[in-house]
Design a protein around this motif. Structure first.
Motif, mmCIF file in Angstrom:
data_model
loop_
_atom_site.group_PDB
_atom_site.id
_atom_site.type_symbol
_atom_site.label_atom_id
_atom_site.label_comp_id
_atom_site.label_asym_id
_atom_site.label_seq_id
_atom_site.Cartn_x
_atom_site.Cartn_y
_atom_site.Cartn_z
ATOM 1 N N SER A 140 170.096 -1.971 35.415
ATOM 2 C CA SER A 140 169.151 -2.141 34.310
ATOM 3 C C SER A 140 168.606 -3.564 34.296
ATOM 4 C CB SER A 140 169.844 -1.837 32.980
ATOM 5 O OG SER A 140 168.953 -2.017 31.903
ATOM 6 N N PHE A 141 167.299 -3.700 34.066
ATOM 7 C CA PHE A 141 166.667 -5.017 33.931
ATOM 8 C C PHE A 141 165.364 -4.841 33.166
ATOM 9 C CE2 PHE A 141 164.952 -3.136 37.769
ATOM 10 C CZ PHE A 141 163.610 -3.478 37.772
ATOM 11 N N PRO A 142 164.901 -5.866 32.465
ATOM 12 C CA PRO A 142 163.599 -5.776 31.794
ATOM 13 C C PRO A 142 162.508 -5.652 32.851
ATOM 14 C CG PRO A 142 164.889 -7.628 30.954
ATOM 15 C CD PRO A 142 165.577 -7.153 32.193
ATOM 16 N N ILE A 143 161.685 -4.640 32.743
ATOM 17 C CA ILE A 143 160.675 -4.392 33.777
ATOM 18 C C ILE A 143 159.752 -5.599 33.918
ATOM 19 C CG2 ILE A 143 159.018 -3.268 32.226
ATOM 20 C CD1 ILE A 143 158.463 -1.293 34.585
ATOM 21 N N THR A 144 159.445 -5.951 35.155
ATOM 22 C CA THR A 144 158.539 -7.065 35.421
ATOM 23 C C THR A 144 157.090 -6.616 35.299
ATOM 24 O OG1 THR A 144 158.469 -6.548 37.774
ATOM 25 C CG2 THR A 144 160.200 -8.071 37.043
ATOM 26 N N ASP A 148 155.570 -2.986 36.668
ATOM 27 C CA ASP A 148 154.754 -2.201 35.741
ATOM 28 C C ASP A 148 153.382 -1.930 36.352
ATOM 29 O OD1 ASP A 148 154.775 -0.956 33.108
ATOM 30 O OD2 ASP A 148 153.227 -2.404 32.558
ATOM 31 N N GLN A 204 159.602 1.123 31.328
ATOM 32 C CA GLN A 204 160.998 0.683 31.243
ATOM 33 C C GLN A 204 161.933 1.882 31.382
ATOM 34 O OE1 GLN A 204 162.155 -2.578 30.941
ATOM 35 N NE2 GLN A 204 164.184 -1.697 31.293
ATOM 36 N N GLU A 208 165.474 2.506 33.743
ATOM 37 C CA GLU A 208 166.763 3.025 33.276
ATOM 38 C C GLU A 208 167.110 4.328 33.993
ATOM 39 O OE1 GLU A 208 168.284 0.864 31.595
ATOM 40 O OE2 GLU A 208 166.510 -0.329 31.143
#
Length: 281
Positions: A140-144, A148, A204, A208
């Motif tokens: 899991s990571f915050p989408i770049t 995107d 996002q 996940e």
């Protein structure tokens, strides 16, 4: 049984064909020796050949290299109603190994393909000898903004050129001719329809969906090589640090002056690094 070679003399992306877990799968099969399964990334219009065209010939001097088009990409079947998720892609990969009577293979995964390789090793550990994760999704990571843009691609030459600028650190690799070629690849019948269905907004959720549970990643016993471009704008370098920390038998190699295209921007060094790692006892 695999069918005879189906190669189209005008299209190097089309090679062999076999049913893998019910999906007619286009795959490349070259070289001899210990088998290596190579799983491509998720760029628009991508295929196994487009992703691995510089790597396969080098590794094929030492191994049997098998590189499929995962369903939804390239020239593999897109069955009506197919679910584009980890379950489908992992089952297709295992189905391909079964169809080719391969009990165990090392697995190399690029980005999206890294998430599949990681999940495959977790779910079927006995089928995987060694693992290579390059610019990998799977945690899991915050989408770049870069990812995107890749997953949200709408076909045009201008949009493809913008994506190529995101992918590559070396501007010399990006030109109008390549943008035109990759744009044409992205608009072949069925390509954009399946691509746009995979990772709808908010994207996002796609990150996940492709992630494996961290507790399961920590249980992996495979020797694992993690590879990343220091200047990657698509998948954050932090992902590979996280994988290095989580996988007990992991090592990490970071290429400087390199974006998301390690296997293209540093093709010879990447192939040598991966080949030496896979050749170890």
């Amino acid at each position: 049984m695999a069918e005879a070679n189906q190669r189209d003399g005008n299209n190097p992306e089309i090679a062999h064909s076999v049913i893998a877990n019910g999906i007619r799968t286009n795959y490349h099969d070259t070289g001899t020796g210990a088998p290596v399964l190579m799983i491509h990334g998720s760029g628009p219009g991508v295929s196994a050949w487009a992703n691995w065209r510089l790597t396969m010939p080098e590794l094929a001097t030492r191994f049997r290299v098998i590189a499929p088009d995962m369903t939804g990409f390239g020239y593999s079947q897109r069955p009506e109603g197919v679910r584009y998720d980890l379950d489908t892609w992992v089952d297709q990969a295992i189905g391909l190994l079964d169809a080719l009577d391969i009990e165990q293979a090392s697995v190399v995964g690029n980005s999206f393909g890294g998430a599949i390789a990681l999940a495959l090793a977790i779910r079927h550990p006995q089928r995987v000898r060694r693992l290579v994760l390059m610019g990998s999704v799977g945690v899991s990571f915050p989408i770049t903004e870069g990812l995107d843009a890749v997953w949200g691609y709408q076909p045009s030459v201008e949009n493809m050129r913008a994506l190529l600028d995101i992918f590559a650190y070396d501007r010399k690799l990006v030109n109008d001719e390549l943008a035109q070629l990759r744009y044409k690849a992205s608009i072949q019948p069925g390509f954009q329809e399946s691509f746009s269905a995979m990772f709808p907004a908010p994207r996002q959720n796609g990150v996940e969906m492709m992630a494996s549970p961290i507790d399961e990643i920590r249980k992996l016993e495979h020797q694992t090589l993690v590879v990343h471009g220091r200047d990657d704008k698509v998948i954050p370098l932090q992902n590979s640090y996280d994988l290095l920390q989580a996988i007990p038998n992991a090592q990490l190699h970071v290429f400087g002056k390199c974006g998301h295209w390690t296997q293209i921007e540093h093709a010879a060094r990447f192939s040598r690094l991966v080949g030496d790692f896979l050749a170890e006892a």
